[in-house]
Enzyme design. Structure first.
Site, mmCIF file in Angstrom:
data_model
loop_
_atom_site.group_PDB
_atom_site.id
_atom_site.type_symbol
_atom_site.label_atom_id
_atom_site.label_comp_id
_atom_site.label_asym_id
_atom_site.label_seq_id
_atom_site.Cartn_x
_atom_site.Cartn_y
_atom_site.Cartn_z
ATOM 1 N N SER A 1 33.338 33.514 35.222
ATOM 2 C CA SER A 1 34.536 33.842 35.764
ATOM 3 C C SER A 1 34.415 35.192 36.915
ATOM 4 O O SER A 1 34.835 35.030 37.889
ATOM 5 C CB SER A 1 35.710 33.879 34.807
ATOM 6 N N ARG B 1 39.392 42.394 36.002
ATOM 7 C CA ARG B 1 40.133 42.016 34.939
ATOM 8 C C ARG B 1 41.442 41.372 34.985
ATOM 9 O O ARG B 1 41.879 40.406 34.552
ATOM 10 C CB ARG B 1 40.383 43.175 33.967
ATOM 11 N N HIS C 1 41.318 38.241 36.759
ATOM 12 C CA HIS C 1 40.770 37.149 35.692
ATOM 13 C C HIS C 1 41.959 36.835 35.000
ATOM 14 O O HIS C 1 42.175 35.598 34.594
ATOM 15 C CB HIS C 1 39.571 37.731 34.924
#
Length: 224
Positions: free
Chosen positions: A25, A51, A54
């Site tokens: 990812s 992050r 994500h």
């Protein structure tokens, strides 16, 4: 029910473990972000930005993310000392990883995360003054907020109330993650952050939410 053609199942990467899925990812995020967008962030800031992308699968987050006052270093220093973590929602309290926190200071427990929005004292003050529980909780815990890590992912009045106390010179947290979400008081509370010299991380505009506040602190705790 319609029969699913086999080729559709063949598209699924069935045997990838969780760690490999996360790594892939991040690889895809890195490959889809332009060099210009990436250059806006230091390596430590990019770790947090990636992050959040994500967490949301939304690259527009990158244009909203703001850092001020070296918040990553300040947050890490506070974690090393076992600073209290204050949250405006039980979702944040439940979502934070105690395992990650203990890597920074073994004294951390779930009780190290203060969220009192459901307490009777907070409810009584909110009813007495005609204010939200989130604001009442901040007012009741002024002393605990000194040197704390403040995570706001839900209630803009919690953020605004804290900033008012900071402007009055009565409290100074170590770090503010100011990411309330919604339509009322959200833009206004985030704009108040611009007047602070306290380290903070925020998302401009209406975007935010408890999962993003959790992801931000988790990213601060991770190696990059």
């Amino acid at each position: 029910m319609r029969e699913v053609p086999k080729e559709y199942f063949d598209r699924i990467s069935w045997e990838l473990p969780g760690s490999a899925i996360e790594a892939e990812s991040f690889r895809r995020i890195d490959s889809e972000v332009s060099a210009e967008s990436r250059a806006r962030f230091s390596d430590a800031e990019w770790h947090i930005a990636r992050r959040l992308v994500h967490t949301t699968a939304d690259f527009s987050i990158l244009d909203l993310l703001r850092f001020s006052g070296d918040p990553i270093a300040s947050g890490r220093n506070a974690l090393r000392t076992g600073a209290l973590i204050y949250t405006d929602s039980n979702m944040i309290k439940s979502g934070l990883s105690i395992t990650k926190l203990k890597q920074w200071n073994p004294s951390y427990t779930r009780e190290s995360i203060l969220c009192e929005v459901a307490s009777k004292a907070v409810a009584d003050l909110a009813a007495k003054e005609g204010i939200t529980r989130a604001l009442a909780a901040v007012k009741l815990h002024r002393k605990e907020l000194e040197g704390a890590i403040f995570l706001c992912g839900n209630a803009p009045l919690a953020l605004a109330g804290l900033i008012r106390m900071i402007s009055e010179g009565t409290v100074r947290p170590a770090l503010i993650v100011g990411m309330p979400v919604g339509f009322v008081n959200v833009l206004e509370s985030k704009e108040l952050l611009h007047f602070l010299d306290v380290p903070y991380i925020t998302l401009s505009g209406r975007r935010g939410g408890s999962p993003l506040a959790v992801a931000t602190l988790h990213a601060i705790m991770e190696e990059f």
